[in-house]
Motif scaffolding. Structure first.
Motif, PDB file in Angstrom:
ATOM      1  N   GLY A   1       1.084  -1.921   0.088  1.00  0.00           N
ATOM      2  CA  GLY A   1       0.242   0.002  -0.178  1.00  0.00           C
ATOM      3  C   GLY A   1       0.790   1.421   0.180  1.00  0.00           C
ATOM      4  N   ALA A   2       0.218   2.429   0.646  1.00  0.00           N
ATOM      5  CA  ALA A   2       1.281   3.184   0.679  1.00  0.00           C
ATOM      6  C   ALA A   2       2.457   3.156   1.854  1.00  0.00           C
ATOM      7  CB  ALA A   2       0.284   4.558   1.338  1.00  0.00           C
ATOM      8  N   GLN A   3       2.423   2.869   2.549  1.00  0.00           N
ATOM      9  CA  GLN A   3       3.614   2.709   3.293  1.00  0.00           C
ATOM     10  C   GLN A   3       5.496   2.377   2.935  1.00  0.00           C
ATOM     11  OE1 GLN A   3       2.069  -0.181   6.154  1.00  0.00           O
ATOM     12  NE2 GLN A   3       2.785  -1.928   5.967  1.00  0.00           N
ATOM     13  N   GLY A   4       4.977   1.187   1.743  1.00  0.00           N
ATOM     14  CA  GLY A   4       6.280   1.405   0.583  1.00  0.00           C
ATOM     15  C   GLY A   4       6.811   0.159   1.162  1.00  0.00           C
ATOM     16  N   HIS A   5       6.346  -0.487   2.319  1.00  0.00           N
ATOM     17  CA  HIS A   5       6.852  -2.037   2.765  1.00  0.00           C
ATOM     18  C   HIS A   5       5.890  -3.145   3.463  1.00  0.00           C
ATOM     19  CE1 HIS A   5       6.982  -0.927   7.122  1.00  0.00           C
ATOM     20  NE2 HIS A   5       7.657   0.348   6.739  1.00  0.00           N
ATOM     21  N   GLY A   6       6.302  -4.186   3.772  1.00  0.00           N
ATOM     22  CA  GLY A   6       5.763  -4.997   4.761  1.00  0.00           C
ATOM     23  C   GLY A   6       4.073  -5.107   4.054  1.00  0.00           C
ATOM     24  N   ILE A   7       2.914  -5.419   5.156  1.00  0.00           N
ATOM     25  CA  ILE A   7       1.577  -6.033   5.068  1.00  0.00           C
ATOM     26  C   ILE A   7       0.863  -4.323   5.396  1.00  0.00           C
ATOM     27  CG2 ILE A   7      -0.393  -6.845   5.029  1.00  0.00           C
ATOM     28  CD1 ILE A   7       1.771  -8.682   5.183  1.00  0.00           C
ATOM     29  N   ASP A   8       0.024  -3.594   4.211  1.00  0.00           N
ATOM     30  CA  ASP A   8      -0.643  -2.839   4.782  1.00  0.00           C
ATOM     31  C   ASP A   8      -1.964  -3.230   4.970  1.00  0.00           C
ATOM     32  OD1 ASP A   8      -2.434  -0.497   4.886  1.00  0.00           O
ATOM     33  OD2 ASP A   8      -1.206   0.713   3.561  1.00  0.00           O
ATOM     34  N   THR A   9      -2.842  -3.188   6.417  1.00  0.00           N
ATOM     35  CA  THR A   9      -3.503  -3.966   7.044  1.00  0.00           C
ATOM     36  C   THR A   9      -5.125  -3.090   5.738  1.00  0.00           C
ATOM     37  OG1 THR A   9      -4.264  -2.090   8.723  1.00  0.00           O
ATOM     38  CG2 THR A   9      -3.318  -4.991   8.937  1.00  0.00           C
ATOM     39  N   GLN A  10      -5.118  -1.661   5.609  1.00  0.00           N
ATOM     40  CA  GLN A  10      -6.017  -1.480   5.218  1.00  0.00           C
ATOM     41  C   GLN A  10      -6.331  -2.006   3.688  1.00  0.00           C
ATOM     42  OE1 GLN A  10      -6.015   3.027   4.432  1.00  0.00           O
ATOM     43  NE2 GLN A  10      -8.006   3.262   3.044  1.00  0.00           N
ATOM     44  N   ARG A  11      -4.821  -2.049   2.147  1.00  0.00           N
ATOM     45  CA  ARG A  11      -4.946  -2.662   1.547  1.00  0.00           C
ATOM     46  C   ARG A  11      -5.568  -3.736   1.436  1.00  0.00           C
ATOM     47  NH1 ARG A  11      -1.752  -1.261  -3.497  1.00  0.00           N
ATOM     48  NH2 ARG A  11      -3.101   0.942  -2.382  1.00  0.00           N
ATOM     49  N   VAL A  12      -4.538  -4.843   1.782  1.00  0.00           N
ATOM     50  CA  VAL A  12      -4.988  -6.439   2.292  1.00  0.00           C
ATOM     51  C   VAL A  12      -6.840  -6.062   2.538  1.00  0.00           C
ATOM     52  CG1 VAL A  12      -4.948  -8.273   3.992  1.00  0.00           C
ATOM     53  CG2 VAL A  12      -3.054  -6.446   3.563  1.00  0.00           C
ATOM     54  N   ASN A  13      -7.280  -5.251   3.113  1.00  0.00           N
ATOM     55  CA  ASN A  13      -8.715  -5.816   3.551  1.00  0.00           C
ATOM     56  C   ASN A  13      -9.420  -4.852   2.700  1.00  0.00           C
ATOM     57  OD1 ASN A  13      -8.625  -6.788   6.408  1.00  0.00           O
ATOM     58  ND2 ASN A  13      -8.519  -4.716   7.200  1.00  0.00           N
ATOM     59  N   GLU A  14      -8.841  -3.739   1.535  1.00  0.00           N
ATOM     60  CA  GLU A  14      -9.923  -3.910   0.454  1.00  0.00           C
ATOM     61  C   GLU A  14     -10.264  -4.882  -0.552  1.00  0.00           C
ATOM     62  OE1 GLU A  14      -7.496  -0.222  -0.901  1.00  0.00           O
ATOM     63  OE2 GLU A  14      -8.984   0.621   0.768  1.00  0.00           O
ATOM     64  N   TYR A  15      -8.966  -5.575  -0.619  1.00  0.00           N
ATOM     65  CA  TYR A  15      -8.759  -7.386  -1.369  1.00  0.00           C
ATOM     66  C   TYR A  15      -9.877  -7.544  -1.518  1.00  0.00           C
ATOM     67  CZ  TYR A  15      -4.552  -5.282  -4.095  1.00  0.00           C
ATOM     68  OH  TYR A  15      -3.274  -4.820  -4.300  1.00  0.00           O
ATOM     69  N   ALA A  16      -9.321  -7.547   0.504  1.00  0.00           N
ATOM     70  CA  ALA A  16     -10.519  -9.103   0.497  1.00  0.00           C
ATOM     71  C   ALA A  16     -12.298  -8.807   0.589  1.00  0.00           C
ATOM     72  CB  ALA A  16     -10.617  -9.168   2.613  1.00  0.00           C
ATOM     73  N   SER A  17     -12.685  -7.685   0.858  1.00  0.00           N
ATOM     74  CA  SER A  17     -13.979  -6.722   0.710  1.00  0.00           C
ATOM     75  C   SER A  17     -14.428  -6.808  -0.866  1.00  0.00           C
ATOM     76  CB  SER A  17     -14.239  -5.653   1.111  1.00  0.00           C
ATOM     77  OG  SER A  17     -13.344  -4.681   0.644  1.00  0.00           O
ATOM     78  N   GLN A  18     -13.110  -6.589  -2.112  1.00  0.00           N
ATOM     79  CA  GLN A  18     -13.228  -6.782  -3.786  1.00  0.00           C
ATOM     80  C   GLN A  18     -13.076  -8.380  -3.841  1.00  0.00           C
ATOM     81  OE1 GLN A  18     -11.405  -4.271  -6.027  1.00  0.00           O
ATOM     82  NE2 GLN A  18     -10.339  -3.983  -4.647  1.00  0.00           N
ATOM     83  N   ILE A  19     -12.783  -8.987  -2.990  1.00  0.00           N
ATOM     84  CA  ILE A  19     -13.044 -10.740  -3.538  1.00  0.00           C
ATOM     85  C   ILE A  19     -14.002 -11.424  -3.228  1.00  0.00           C
ATOM     86  CG2 ILE A  19     -11.346 -13.155  -3.358  1.00  0.00           C
ATOM     87  CD1 ILE A  19      -8.562 -10.636  -2.752  1.00  0.00           C
ATOM     88  N   LYS A  20     -14.219 -11.277  -1.725  1.00  0.00           N
ATOM     89  CA  LYS A  20     -16.080 -11.452  -1.290  1.00  0.00           C
ATOM     90  C   LYS A  20     -16.786 -11.239  -1.840  1.00  0.00           C
ATOM     91  CE  LYS A  20     -19.400 -10.718   2.469  1.00  0.00           C
ATOM     92  NZ  LYS A  20     -19.562 -10.587   4.009  1.00  0.00           N
ATOM     93  N   GLU A  21     -17.066 -10.236  -2.830  1.00  0.00           N
ATOM     94  CA  GLU A  21     -17.601  -9.964  -4.249  1.00  0.00           C
ATOM     95  C   GLU A  21     -18.048 -10.600  -4.495  1.00  0.00           C
ATOM     96  OE1 GLU A  21     -19.354  -5.281  -5.311  1.00  0.00           O
ATOM     97  OE2 GLU A  21     -17.658  -5.732  -4.879  1.00  0.00           O
ATOM     98  N   ILE A  22     -17.129 -11.264  -5.491  1.00  0.00           N
ATOM     99  CA  ILE A  22     -17.042 -11.854  -6.722  1.00  0.00           C
ATOM    100  C   ILE A  22     -17.538 -12.627  -6.140  1.00  0.00           C
ATOM    101  CG2 ILE A  22     -15.828 -10.511  -7.619  1.00  0.00           C
ATOM    102  CD1 ILE A  22     -13.225 -12.307  -7.443  1.00  0.00           C
ATOM    103  N   VAL A  23     -17.282 -13.944  -5.049  1.00  0.00           N
ATOM    104  CA  VAL A  23     -17.499 -15.028  -4.491  1.00  0.00           C
ATOM    105  C   VAL A  23     -18.665 -15.165  -4.711  1.00  0.00           C
ATOM    106  CG1 VAL A  23     -17.258 -15.946  -2.798  1.00  0.00           C
ATOM    107  CG2 VAL A  23     -15.219 -15.854  -3.556  1.00  0.00           C
TER     108      VAL A  23
END
Length: 237
Positions: free
Chosen positions: A19-41
């Motif tokens: 995400g915007a933090q430049g390293h590791g795992i950005d929880t906001q980005r991961v949560n955005e991905y999760a909600s998008q993935i749930k929507e198509i399932v």
């Protein structure tokens, strides 16, 4: 409305998880991905996912810094497991069941990958997250996602990146670069375009697995591609 694709292999880069933090795992980005993935399932799409590990460790880069190449690639495989667990956790929090499958035996962190276990999970409405790439050194997660996409008989491999398709040159470096709506595998090769590494591209071509490149970082784009069939990326076939 019936979805454009019934079963997909979604390839996510490790870098995109920063995400915007430049390293590791950005929880906001991961949560955005999760909600998008749930929507198509929920729209009836079966989803398999392969995630890279470049936000944590990249084997090839490690090799240039003195790491043994095989050990470096194994470190990269472990990085993909960390990312897969993060996405699985975010999916669970969003109310979307998932299973983490590992190419290397890592019980109880994940189940041992097999094609049949992945398909069984997807048919039960779970997201199958397939980690460790191919489980072998010298292969990238691009090749891992090609292999998994072919194995699980996906209709398409979706390559979620931070650009909205395939261009004549790198649009982040060349302002004159123009985008393709669709392009053949042969043309990608002849033009030397960096869609995926060569091994991955050849595997997709030989096994008739089309690749769709799109910008995953724009919330809502995943549904537009998979369910609505909106032409917002590039089809490689």
């Amino acid at each position: 409305m019936e979805a454009r694709f019934k079963r997909i292999l979604l390839k996510l880069s490790g870098e995109s998880l920063m995400g915007a933090q430049g390293h590791g795992i950005d929880t906001q980005r991961v949560n955005e991905y999760a909600s998008q993935i749930k929507e198509i399932v929920e729209a009836g799409v079966q989803v398999g996912i392969v995630i890279g590990g470049g936000n944590i460790f990249r084997g090839l880069k490690g090799a240039t810094q003195g790491f043994d190449r095989v050990k470096g690639d194994q470190m990269g495989m472990l990085a993909t497991v960390i990312n897969s667990l993060a996405l699985s956790s975010a999916l669970t929090a969003a109310g979307q069941p998932s299973v983490v499958l590992t190419a290397i035996n890592m019980f109880p962190i994940g189940e041992q990958y097999s094609k049949w276990r992945a398909i069984e999970a997807m048919e039960q409405g779970k997201v199958a997250i397939m980690s460790c790439g191919t489980g072998m050194p010298f292969f990238t997660t691009d090749t891992g996602s090609s292999l998994r996409g072919i194995e699980i008989e996906a209709d398409v491999m979706l390559k979620g990146t931070r650009v909205d398709g395939v261009y004549t040159a790198d649009p982040e470096k060349d302002p004159t670069a123009t985008k393709f709506d669709e392009i053949t595998f042969d043309e990608v090769y002849q033009r030397g375009l960096k869609v995926m590494d060569m091994t991955a591209t050849i595997m997709c071509k030989e096994n008739n697995l089309p690749i769709y490149v799109f910008n995953m970082d724009v919330v809502g784009n995943l549904r537009k591609v998979v369910v609505d069939g909106a032409p917002i990326g590039t089809l490689v076939h």
